[in-house]
Design an enzyme around this catalytic site. Structure first.
Site, mmCIF file in Angstrom:
data_model
loop_
_atom_site.group_PDB
_atom_site.id
_atom_site.type_symbol
_atom_site.label_atom_id
_atom_site.label_comp_id
_atom_site.label_asym_id
_atom_site.label_seq_id
_atom_site.Cartn_x
_atom_site.Cartn_y
_atom_site.Cartn_z
ATOM 1 N N ASP A 71 0.877 -1.167 0.000
ATOM 2 C CA ASP A 71 0.000 0.000 0.000
ATOM 3 C C ASP A 71 0.914 1.216 0.000
ATOM 4 O OD1 ASP A 71 -1.635 2.158 0.581
ATOM 5 O OD2 ASP A 71 -2.753 1.138 2.163
ATOM 6 N N VAL A 72 0.943 1.955 -1.089
ATOM 7 C CA VAL A 72 1.913 3.038 -1.222
ATOM 8 C C VAL A 72 1.599 4.245 -0.350
ATOM 9 C CG1 VAL A 72 2.650 2.384 -3.545
ATOM 10 C CG2 VAL A 72 0.716 3.980 -3.250
ATOM 11 N N ASN A 119 3.441 4.556 -10.515
ATOM 12 C CA ASN A 119 2.189 4.549 -11.269
ATOM 13 C C ASN A 119 0.951 4.576 -10.379
ATOM 14 O OD1 ASN A 119 0.487 3.934 -13.784
ATOM 15 N ND2 ASN A 119 0.047 2.150 -12.481
ATOM 16 N N TYR A 121 -7.666 16.375 -7.048
ATOM 17 C CA TYR A 121 -6.904 15.482 -7.926
ATOM 18 C C TYR A 121 -5.976 16.277 -8.837
ATOM 19 C CZ TYR A 121 -6.027 12.016 -11.610
ATOM 20 O OH TYR A 121 -5.428 11.179 -12.518
ATOM 21 N N LYS A 134 -1.727 16.176 -9.248
ATOM 22 C CA LYS A 134 -1.008 15.847 -10.473
ATOM 23 C C LYS A 134 -0.103 17.000 -10.926
ATOM 24 C CE LYS A 134 -2.423 11.641 -10.981
ATOM 25 N NZ LYS A 134 -1.470 10.514 -10.857
#
Length: 254
Positions: A58-59, A85, A152, A156
């Protein structure tokens, strides 16, 4: 050189396509994700034998990230390529005025902090060798704005900024750092990611997507993104660093 690559969020969609491309280039891949079942399914699809391994992680948990990197080093002795990713939309469909702190923090942990933590762990092994490739999966959302996706989109944009800053730190030491900005990519996750936004524009997903992203030229395939990952991972790509490449069918034009 047979490269060893680690791909977070590597069990489906773009991540799995990246694994295929890197395997086709003759490398060994370690894919990670939270679901062991999806990991087993991904390994079966790759059908690469000992050249592919799944390690659960789990990153958003630093301890999982450290274990992922250390297990890779234990098994293969090095990490040549890191593909950050893992990511996703947590705040989809919410306007800023309605976006709660928990959703915003979870979005940054998933899309930005995870890349920072994983890069930091991998660099501890890349820098002493004087070689590495780090590729951060941003999005066209890292280059544009849109309503109901502010959290979001902020993450990014931040991921591209992190890419540029890290490249300035480590490129002279033999590690390149680049970002890829996919457009709307045809994966199983696509309807889930945009569900909240599309529902505001009608029940039909395709019509809603077209309404929301009016300038969309076409959808991309995961393989098209994976091909760029393979190119940037190549040892010959040593002069390319600090860049953010769009793979979006001429949507952003930059």
């Amino acid at each position: 050189m047979k490269q060893v690559s680690v791909i977070t969020g590597g069990t489906a969609g773009i991540g799995l396509a990246c694994a295929r491309e890197l395997l086709d280039a003759g490398g060994t891949v370690v894919i990670s994700g939270r679901s062991a079942e999806r990991g087993r399914k991904a390994l079966a699809e790759l059908d690469a034998g000992a050249s592919a391994r799944y390690i659960p992680a789990d990153v958003t948990e630093v301890s999982d990230i450290d274990r992922l990197i250390e297990e890779t080093i234990t098994d293969y002795g090095r990490i040549d390529v890191l593909v950050n990713n893992a990511g996703g939309m947590i705040d989809t469909g919410e306007l800023v005025v309605n976006l709660d702190d928990d959703a915003l923090n979870r979005s940054f942990n998933l899309n930005v902090n995870s890349a920072f933590w994983t890069s930091r762990a991998a660099l501890r092994h890349m820098l002493p060798r004087g070689y590495g490739r780090i590729i951060n999966m941003s999005s066209i959302a890292g280059k544009i704005g849109a309503p109901a996706l502010a959290g979001y989109i902020s993450t990014k944009h931040a991921l591209i900024g992190f890419t540029k800053a890290l490249a300035q730190e480590v490129t002279a030491l033999g590690v390149t750092v680049n970002a890829i900005c996919p457009g709307i990519t045809d994966t199983d996750m696509l309807p889930r990611q945009f569900k909240g936004v599309i529902e505001k524009h009608g029940a039909d997903f395709e019509d809603g997507l077209s309404h929301y992203i009016g300038g969309l030229a076409r959808k991309n395939t995961p393989a098209e993104v994976g091909a760029l990952v393979a190119f940037l991972s190549d040892p010959k790509a040593s002069g390319i660093s600090g860049c953010a490449y769009s793979v979006d069918g001429a949507f952003t034009h930059f």
